[in-house]
Design an enzyme around this catalytic site. Structure first.
Site, PDB file in Angstrom:
ATOM      1  CB  SER A 135      -0.897  -0.011   1.237  1.00  0.00           C
ATOM      2  OG  SER A 135      -0.119  -0.348   2.373  1.00  0.00           O
ATOM      3  CB  THR A 168      -1.812   5.814   4.181  1.00  0.00           C
ATOM      4  OG1 THR A 168      -2.705   5.791   3.083  1.00  0.00           O
ATOM      5  CG2 THR A 168      -0.940   7.046   4.114  1.00  0.00           C
ATOM      6  CB  THR A 224      -0.443   6.272   0.447  1.00  0.00           C
ATOM      7  OG1 THR A 224      -1.298   5.145   0.316  1.00  0.00           O
ATOM      8  CG2 THR A 224      -1.022   7.401  -0.372  1.00  0.00           C
ATOM      9  NE  ARG A 260      -8.415   7.747  -4.471  1.00  0.00           N
ATOM     10  CZ  ARG A 260      -7.825   7.450  -3.319  1.00  0.00           C
ATOM     11  NH1 ARG A 260      -6.529   7.300  -3.264  1.00  0.00           N
ATOM     12  NH2 ARG A 260      -8.545   7.332  -2.232  1.00  0.00           N
ATOM     13  CB  THR A 301      -4.506   5.437   7.685  1.00  0.00           C
ATOM     14  OG1 THR A 301      -4.459   4.273   6.858  1.00  0.00           O
ATOM     15  CG2 THR A 301      -5.117   5.055   9.016  1.00  0.00           C
ATOM     16  N   GLY A 302      -6.853   5.322   5.593  1.00  0.00           N
ATOM     17  CA  GLY A 302      -8.185   4.853   5.250  1.00  0.00           C
ATOM     18  C   GLY A 302      -8.695   5.467   3.960  1.00  0.00           C
TER      19      GLY A 302
HETATM   20  C1  SD4 Z   1      -5.859   7.001   0.072  1.00  0.00           C
HETATM   21  N1  SD4 Z   1      -5.605   7.198   2.450  1.00  0.00           N
HETATM   22  O1  SD4 Z   1      -5.246   7.173  -0.967  1.00  0.00           O
HETATM   23  C2  SD4 Z   1      -5.082   6.585   1.269  1.00  0.00           C
HETATM   24  C3  SD4 Z   1      -4.935   5.141   1.408  1.00  0.00           C
HETATM   25  C4  SD4 Z   1      -5.925   4.223   0.856  1.00  0.00           C
HETATM   26  O2  SD4 Z   1      -8.108   3.251   0.844  1.00  0.00           O
HETATM   27  O3  SD4 Z   1      -5.593   3.514  -0.013  1.00  0.00           O
HETATM   28  N2  SD4 Z   1      -7.175   4.120   1.309  1.00  0.00           N
HETATM   29  O4  SD4 Z   1      -7.074   7.145   0.164  1.00  0.00           O
END
Ligand code: SD4
Length: 295
Positions: free
Chosen positions: A50, A152, A170, A180, A203-204
């Protein structure tokens, strides 16, 4: 409480990152250089799916990276949608230190990195490519909650002088649309700090954190007197309330870490399973489980 220096970062991959950051701080390096050195560890680790090299690609099979870094003077640098460079955190640091700008993106970020001496390389490992091909059979975009316990890496540091800085790096959401950009390179979303108050990082699911200016809001609540835990909790509640009838709710996970100027820290997440690494003088490095709203 109040111990300096102090390092906190997200997920299991935070542990080796913290250790490296700690070592650098002890060797007299600046907090920014120490954060960079720590975050380069998961960036280079192909087993961390990730972040950086070995990260899951987007739906077109391209690994695209987001990162940012911020110091105690509120100087910051970021890169988004960067391809072919293993260490986006280092490019973000160079954006901060060597350009008049805060964020460079895509092809421009790559050109800048090359001009700064970074090497272009293939970041898609055979393992990540195989997973991508498997994903293509169904091609359903559905972010994985607590992806293999790493997602992340976001890090916050209090240095020996009590100054706060932070960073974030990340490969973003696996199987995202090409182009994106998530919360992680956005100052105020994936990372925010004010050296008078404290710092926060997330994170998330980046979309949810951007919609709510997550990390900036956590810091603002601490400015108003909330503890790091109270502040993280209030923003996670807010994110939940804004999303409970949203199409993203099914796979929504967000987690925050926060520290304040007194050296208090906390982690809090929407769903269970979020943990973070902390390092201090008294007890060295260890993991803590974040408290959470729901299972
Ligand atoms: C993001 N916070 O790019 C980061 C990590 C992630 O699903 O992959 N979240 O949104």
């Amino acid at each position: 409480k109040g111990s300096k220096p102090f390092v906190i970062s997200t997920w299991n991959h935070g542990l080796p990152a913290n250790d490296e950051t700690w070592k650098q701080l002890k060797n007299g390096k600046s907090a920014i250089d120490a954060i960079e050195a720590g975050m380069r560890i998961p960036e280079a680790d192909p087993k961390v799916r990730s972040v950086g090299y070995g990260g899951f690609p987007d739906r077109e099979g391209k690994v695209t990276l987001d990162a940012c870094i911020m110091d105690h003077n509120s100087d910051c640098g970021a890169v988004s949608f960067l391809q072919g460079i293993k260490h986006p955190i280092s490019v973000a640091k160079n954006v901060m230190q060597n350009t008049p700008h805060v964020m460079l993106s895509g092809e421009g970020a790559l050109q800048f990195a090359l001009s700064e001496g970074f090497k272009e390389e293939n970041l898609l490992t055979a393992e990540a490519e195989a997973d991508w091909k498997k994903w293509m059979e169904e091609s359903k975009y559905k972010p994985v909650i607590n992806m293999e316990n790493h997602d992340t890496i976001s890090m916050l540091v209090i240095d020996k002088d009590g100054n706060i800085s932070g960073g974030c790096t990340t490969s973003g959401a696996a199987w995202k649309m090409h182009g994106r950009v998530g919360d992680s390179p956005i100052i105020g979303a994936g990372l925010f700090l004010d050296n008078e108050v404290g710092g926060a990082a997330s994170t998330g699911l980046g979309e949810a954190v951007i919609r709510t200016a997550g990390s900036a809001m956590v810091v603002e609540l601490m400015r108003q007197g909330k503890s790091p835990l109270e502040a993280c909790k209030e923003i996670v509640e807010r994110i939940y309330n804004k999303h409970k009838n949203h199409r993203d709710m099914e796979y929504l996970q967000v987690g925050f870490i926060a520290i304040n100027k007194n050296g208090e820290h906390a982690g809090y997440s929407l769903r269970s399973g979020f943990n973070y690494a902390i390092t201090d003088e008294a007890e060295g490095s260890r993991m803590e489980d974040a408290t959470f709203k729901m299972s």
